[in-house]
Design a protein around this motif. Structure first.
Motif, mmCIF file in Angstrom:
data_model
loop_
_atom_site.group_PDB
_atom_site.id
_atom_site.type_symbol
_atom_site.label_atom_id
_atom_site.label_comp_id
_atom_site.label_asym_id
_atom_site.label_seq_id
_atom_site.Cartn_x
_atom_site.Cartn_y
_atom_site.Cartn_z
ATOM 1 N N PRO A 1 -6.144 -5.101 2.875
ATOM 2 C CA PRO A 1 -6.437 -6.362 2.165
ATOM 3 C C PRO A 1 -7.138 -7.485 2.935
ATOM 4 C CG PRO A 1 -4.145 -6.286 2.829
ATOM 5 C CD PRO A 1 -4.728 -4.960 3.210
ATOM 6 N N ASN B 1 -3.942 -4.110 -5.858
ATOM 7 C CA ASN B 1 -3.941 -3.826 -4.418
ATOM 8 C C ASN B 1 -4.640 -2.488 -4.207
ATOM 9 O OD1 ASN B 1 -3.490 -4.066 -1.705
ATOM 10 N ND2 ASN B 1 -1.329 -3.465 -1.781
ATOM 11 N N THR C 1 0.852 -1.183 0.000
ATOM 12 C CA THR C 1 0.000 0.000 0.000
ATOM 13 C C THR C 1 0.891 1.236 0.000
ATOM 14 O OG1 THR C 1 -1.842 -1.080 1.092
ATOM 15 C CG2 THR C 1 -1.591 1.272 1.505
#
Ligand SMILES: Cc1cc2nc3c(=O)[nH]c(=O)nc-3n(C[C@H](O)[C@H](O)[C@H](O)COP(=O)(O)OP(=O)(O)OC[C@H]3O[C@@H](n4cnc5c(N)ncnc54)[C@H](O)[C@@H]3O)c2cc1C
Ligand code: SF4
Length: 571
Positions: A547, A542, A328
């Motif tokens: 997640p 992503n 991220t």
């Protein structure tokens, strides 16, 4: 997640875990006071987030190195305990939206998933019902609503949350309740088990009993230490108790898996592992093998499973194993808000994590090409007067000029609770330069070859990080506050190192073409039909959404598929 689902359906499961066990009633330090820490909360080698933290593991594990290619800045946080990082994760549980599964179709970058939001939506519902997630439905773009009855009511916002919401609104930024896996009220053990396991009376009974045993949050203790009353989701407090109660689960701890073994028929027939207590290699046989050792570790096991048929690693006929690692995008700014100074003392312990957050709000501008980067971010923020912890009062010299004694105490009281911090969590687009492979020279203490990482951000992520800085500074300014330093305009300086946000996914991405992906939409490897990967390795993108909720929804869906194929005697 997969072990829970399979055992409830009557399958016999052996769970091999590299680390040791964890018992929420004995091992959680959530009720300890700061002064009970002999090290005043300092970290220990296997608890880098402080000695009271629940998760055993870290950025560096003794005897288990990894390497980085020249010029690569990458960090890899690994857990070594039952339940892994879920014992201390932030519990922010956001659904991917429809755009997130089809990013390439929207802007031509990255990959589309072989599934859409509608395929995973029923599983998001199930996971939310099972683990307990607070939040609200706000009908916003690409921020999906849950089905009725799935979400628990959100907690009350803090004063600082309300101020952020009021001022951000003036900038056109909507602040809404966060979604977190914490019980704001007891679970609905009367009706949820039947929704989750229709037609399976045994599973319903087990789950009802287990849900009844989970208490609602008492809003006073640090969730990262693990929850002794099972009010937050950890694998150890939610998945494993009913799985063990089914008598269909065996857990073997200290079992360091290093290879999936292949039978003559081309099917996986088990795994090899080192017993960490004796150092001896062992083998376990299985009809179906599921890897869920965290994204990079599952990839490592596959890359190390070489044979004449798969000289470059098992299930790697596409050559994509290890490719397209993503983390991220992270960047943060904090500030001090005079309006929040010297407020009367009040109990603001609250949920130990975000009560509210900001979902990405600039989809239209971005799609129109006005932002200069292709994907969005959400904002997590914190403030308030929580239980003073280690270091409270430190780092305020930039406001006090360095006070001491009585004046310092007055300053701490004045400024305590007047800080807000903003952290951006943004989407990274998969690229060819970010991947892992087996290091040809380095092995760990068991002789298992280790991973070597390669990492590169693209301009999209760097510009996104710079945008985060500008946005956070603007919000702090709108609150009549001041930032502790200038907002960073250079994205390369603003962005946190790869892996440091600990949302690493990819490496065995799913797709609809065996030539360009490692698994199909069921997390099943294209090359070996009884081999599945149910962690973040299968992510084809992503999104800015953290997640773990998606990992669980995918794992539940994969487990359903495995059961169906087993019933048809195809596995
Ligand atoms: C501080 C922190 C905060 C986070 N906050 C959030 C958040 O708010 N929201 C969110 O969505 N995500 C968050 N995450 C990420 C989240 O923790 C992970 O996405 C999630 O735990 C991944 O689950 P996993 O099962 O794939 O991996 P893990 O949780 O790492 O579990 C892997 C398991 O496999 C075991 N293992 C590893 N190697 C082997 C081997 N060779 N053989 C046998 N067993 C092995 C490990 O011991 C562990 O038990 C956070 C992570 C951290 C560290
Ligand atoms: S704040 Fe609530 S969920 Fe978190 S550890 Fe304490 S009781 Fe458990």
């Amino acid at each position: 997640m997969a072990a829970y689902m399979l055992t409830q359906a009557g399958a016999n499961v052996l769970l091999l875990e590299a680390g040791g066990p964890w018992d929420n009633t004995k091992d959680s330090a959530m009720l300890k006071m700061a002064y009970q820490s002999p090290r005043r909360g300092a970290s220990t080698p296997d608890r880098p987030f402080g000695e009271f933290d629940a998760c055993v593991g870290g950025w560096e594990l003794q005897g288990e190195p990894f390497t980085k290619a020249e010029g690569t800045d990458f960090m890899w946080w690994r857990a070594r305990m039952v339940g892994g990082r879920t014992n201390h994760w932030g519990r922010i549980s956001l659904r991917y939206g429809a755009y997130d599964f089809k990013p390439r179709s929207r802007d031509g970058l990255g990959f589309d998933w072989p599934i859409g939001y509608e395929d995973l939506a029923p599983y998001y519902d199930k996971v939310e019902l099972l683990i307990g997630v607070y939040g609200s439905n706000e009908h916003l773009e690409n921020t999906p609503d849950s089905s009725p009855g799935c979400l628990l009511p959100p907690p009350k916002p803090l004063v600082s949350d309300l101020l952020v919401a009021q001022r951000a609104k003036r900038l056109g930024i909507a602040v809404i309740p966060c979604h977190r896996a914490v019980l704001t009220q007891p679970l609905d053990f009367g009706s949820s088990p039947a929704r989750l396991h229709p037609g399976n009376v045994t599973a319903q009974k087990l789950l009802a009993e287990d849900m009844r045993a989970r208490a609602a949050c008492l809003w006073a203790t640090p969730c990262g230490r693990g929850c002794s009353i099972r009010a937050n989701y950890q694998s150890t407090t939610v998945h494993l108790p009913p799985a063990l109660a089914s008598s269909n689960l065996d857990v073997t701890t200290d079992a360091m898996v290093y290879e999936v073994t292949l039978g003559r028929d081309g099917r996986a027939n088990g795994v090899s592992f080192f017993d960490r207590t004796t150092g001896r290699p062992q083998h376990a046989t299985a009809r179906v093998v599921i890897l869920a050792a965290s994204a990079c570790e599952s990839v490592r096991i596959l890359l190390n499973s070489r044979s004449a048929q798969f000289p470059n690693g098992l299930a790697n006929s596409s050559g994509r194993l290890g490719r397209y690692l993503m983390d991220t995008v992270g960047s943060s700014v904090s500030g001090q808000i005079p309006l929040l100074e010297s407020l009367p003392p009040l109990n603001e312990d609250a949920a130990d994590g975000d009560q509210m957050y900001v979902p990405w709000w600039l989809y239209r501008d971005q799609h129109a090409g006005k932002l200069g980067f292709a994907r969005g971010y959400h904002i997590e923020f914190g403030g308030g007067k929580r239980m003073p912890g280690f270091g409270t009062g430190a780092g305020i010299q930039w406001l006090t000029g360095g006070s001491y004694g009585v004046k310092f105490k007055q300053d701490v009281r004045r400024y305590y609770g007047s800080f807000v911090s903003f952290a951006g969590r943004g989407e990274m687009i998969p690229n060819d330069q970010s991947y892992c492979e087996i290091d040809p020279k380095v092995k760990d203490k068991w002789g298992i070859p280790v991973l070597r990482f390669h990492w590169r951000w693209s301009e999209h992520e760097l510009r996104q990080a710079a945008h985060m800085q500008r946005t956070f500074a603007a919000i702090i300014d709108s609150m009549d506050g001041r930032t502790s330093g200038p907002a960073l305009s250079d994205g390369a300086e603003a962005i946190a190192p790869g892996g440091s946000i600990i949302h690493e996914v990819g490496g065995a991405i799913m797709g609809s073409d065996p030539r360009t992906s490692v698994t199909n939409q069921w997390c099943q490897t294209w090359d070996v039909q009884n081999l599945f990967v149910t962690d973040g390795a299968v992510f084809a993108s992503n999104a800015d959404k953290n997640p773990t909720l998606t990992i669980m929804a995918l794992a539940w869906r994969a487990a359903d598929h495995i059961l169906e194929r087993m019933r048809r005697k195809e596995l």
